[in-house]
Design a protein around this motif. Structure first.
Motif, PDB file in Angstrom:
ATOM      1  N   ARG A   1       0.864  -1.184   0.000  1.00 26.55           N
ATOM      2  CA  ARG A   1       0.000   0.000   0.000  1.00 26.55           C
ATOM      3  C   ARG A   1       0.897   1.229   0.000  1.00 26.55           C
ATOM      4  O   ARG A   1       1.862   1.311   0.774  1.00 26.55           O
ATOM      5  CB  ARG A   1      -0.904   0.026   1.231  1.00 26.55           C
ATOM      6  N   VAL A   2       0.580   2.195  -0.858  1.00 24.85           N
ATOM      7  CA  VAL A   2       1.426   3.369  -1.044  1.00 24.85           C
ATOM      8  C   VAL A   2       0.595   4.640  -1.142  1.00 24.85           C
ATOM      9  O   VAL A   2      -0.621   4.592  -1.318  1.00 24.85           O
ATOM     10  CB  VAL A   2       2.291   3.230  -2.325  1.00 24.85           C
ATOM     11  N   THR A   3       1.298   5.763  -1.044  1.00 22.93           N
ATOM     12  CA  THR A   3       0.724   7.062  -1.353  1.00 22.93           C
ATOM     13  C   THR A   3       1.661   7.752  -2.350  1.00 22.93           C
ATOM     14  O   THR A   3       2.819   7.368  -2.502  1.00 22.93           O
ATOM     15  CB  THR A   3       0.582   7.960  -0.109  1.00 22.93           C
ATOM     16  N   HIS A   4       1.152   8.766  -3.013  1.00 19.83           N
ATOM     17  CA  HIS A   4       1.923   9.566  -3.960  1.00 19.83           C
ATOM     18  C   HIS A   4       2.399  10.811  -3.229  1.00 19.83           C
ATOM     19  O   HIS A   4       1.660  11.380  -2.417  1.00 19.83           O
ATOM     20  CB  HIS A   4       1.022   9.939  -5.147  1.00 19.83           C
ATOM     21  N   VAL A   5       3.618  11.263  -3.496  1.00 22.15           N
ATOM     22  CA  VAL A   5       4.161  12.415  -2.772  1.00 22.15           C
ATOM     23  C   VAL A   5       3.334  13.680  -2.988  1.00 22.15           C
ATOM     24  O   VAL A   5       3.367  14.584  -2.153  1.00 22.15           O
ATOM     25  CB  VAL A   5       5.644  12.682  -3.122  1.00 22.15           C
TER      26      VAL A   5
ATOM     27  N   GLY B   1      -2.843   3.821   2.961  1.00 21.36           N
ATOM     28  CA  GLY B   1      -2.408   4.336   1.673  1.00 21.36           C
ATOM     29  C   GLY B   1      -3.571   4.710   0.778  1.00 21.36           C
ATOM     30  O   GLY B   1      -4.734   4.588   1.151  1.00 21.36           O
ATOM     31  N   THR B   2      -3.235   5.152  -0.423  1.00 20.81           N
ATOM     32  CA  THR B   2      -4.248   5.566  -1.390  1.00 20.81           C
ATOM     33  C   THR B   2      -4.143   4.774  -2.690  1.00 20.81           C
ATOM     34  O   THR B   2      -4.833   5.062  -3.654  1.00 20.81           O
ATOM     35  CB  THR B   2      -4.112   7.070  -1.703  1.00 20.81           C
ATOM     36  N   ALA B   3      -3.244   3.790  -2.696  1.00 22.52           N
ATOM     37  CA  ALA B   3      -3.075   2.927  -3.867  1.00 22.52           C
ATOM     38  C   ALA B   3      -2.396   1.635  -3.423  1.00 22.52           C
ATOM     39  O   ALA B   3      -1.825   1.558  -2.336  1.00 22.52           O
ATOM     40  CB  ALA B   3      -2.237   3.619  -4.939  1.00 22.52           C
ATOM     41  N   LYS B   4      -2.463   0.633  -4.299  1.00 22.73           N
ATOM     42  CA  LYS B   4      -1.826  -0.659  -4.033  1.00 22.73           C
ATOM     43  C   LYS B   4      -1.046  -1.068  -5.280  1.00 22.73           C
ATOM     44  O   LYS B   4      -1.573  -1.033  -6.394  1.00 22.73           O
ATOM     45  CB  LYS B   4      -2.890  -1.699  -3.711  1.00 22.73           C
TER      46      LYS B   4
ATOM     47  N   VAL C   1      -0.324   0.830 -10.266  1.00 21.66           N
ATOM     48  CA  VAL C   1      -1.064   0.811  -9.009  1.00 21.66           C
ATOM     49  C   VAL C   1      -2.560   0.869  -9.257  1.00 21.66           C
ATOM     50  O   VAL C   1      -3.014   1.381 -10.286  1.00 21.66           O
ATOM     51  CB  VAL C   1      -0.654   1.994  -8.087  1.00 21.66           C
ATOM     52  N   LEU C   2      -3.307   0.315  -8.320  1.00 26.83           N
ATOM     53  CA  LEU C   2      -4.747   0.541  -8.246  1.00 26.83           C
ATOM     54  C   LEU C   2      -4.901   1.708  -7.291  1.00 26.83           C
ATOM     55  O   LEU C   2      -4.607   1.593  -6.096  1.00 26.83           O
ATOM     56  CB  LEU C   2      -5.481  -0.686  -7.698  1.00 26.83           C
ATOM     57  N   ALA C   3      -5.307   2.847  -7.822  1.00 23.84           N
ATOM     58  CA  ALA C   3      -5.371   4.081  -7.046  1.00 23.84           C
ATOM     59  C   ALA C   3      -6.814   4.525  -6.857  1.00 23.84           C
ATOM     60  O   ALA C   3      -7.718   4.078  -7.561  1.00 23.84           O
ATOM     61  CB  ALA C   3      -4.587   5.177  -7.764  1.00 23.84           C
TER      62      ALA C   3
ATOM     63  N   GLU D   1      -6.505   2.069 -12.503  1.00 20.69           N
ATOM     64  CA  GLU D   1      -5.117   1.699 -12.791  1.00 20.69           C
ATOM     65  C   GLU D   1      -4.364   2.892 -13.352  1.00 20.69           C
ATOM     66  O   GLU D   1      -4.850   3.584 -14.235  1.00 20.69           O
ATOM     67  CB  GLU D   1      -5.054   0.551 -13.798  1.00 20.69           C
ATOM     68  N   THR D   2      -3.168   3.096 -12.819  1.00 23.42           N
ATOM     69  CA  THR D   2      -2.310   4.167 -13.308  1.00 23.42           C
ATOM     70  C   THR D   2      -0.857   3.813 -12.970  1.00 23.42           C
ATOM     71  O   THR D   2      -0.609   2.970 -12.105  1.00 23.42           O
ATOM     72  CB  THR D   2      -2.705   5.529 -12.685  1.00 23.42           C
TER      73      THR D   2
END
Length: 82
Positions: A11-15, A28-31, A48-50, A67-68
């Motif tokens: 799980r991640v976020t974008h800066v 997070g806001t995406a995987k 990622v799936l955002a 997806e992006t």
């Protein structure tokens, strides 16, 4: 900053989502679903799936189903957020 490459499923976020932190988006806001690289500059690229709306928290009205591709230079693991 996270070490890369991050594993699929992370799980991640974008800066650029400056509002996203452990309190507002703890998961997070995406995987990550795919990773490519390393490229010549040492970076990776993640499919990622955002969230549908980049500027809002994930939830029933803002599912993570878009997806992006995000650069590793702009990705932070949700577990390493301040």
């Amino acid at each position: 900053m996270s070490d890369h490459p991050l594993p699929v499923g992370t799980r991640v976020t974008h800066v650029n989502q400056q509002w996203a932190n452990r309190r507002t988006a703890p998961e997070g806001t995406a995987k990550i679903v795919e990773a490519r690289g390393p490229y010549n500059d040492g970076s990776y690229e993640y499919l990622v799936l955002a969230c549908r709306d980049f500027s809002r928290q994930p939830g029933p009205g803002n599912r993570m189903d878009r997806e992006t591709w995000w650069s590793s230079l702009a990705v932070q693991s949700a577990s390493s957020q301040p």
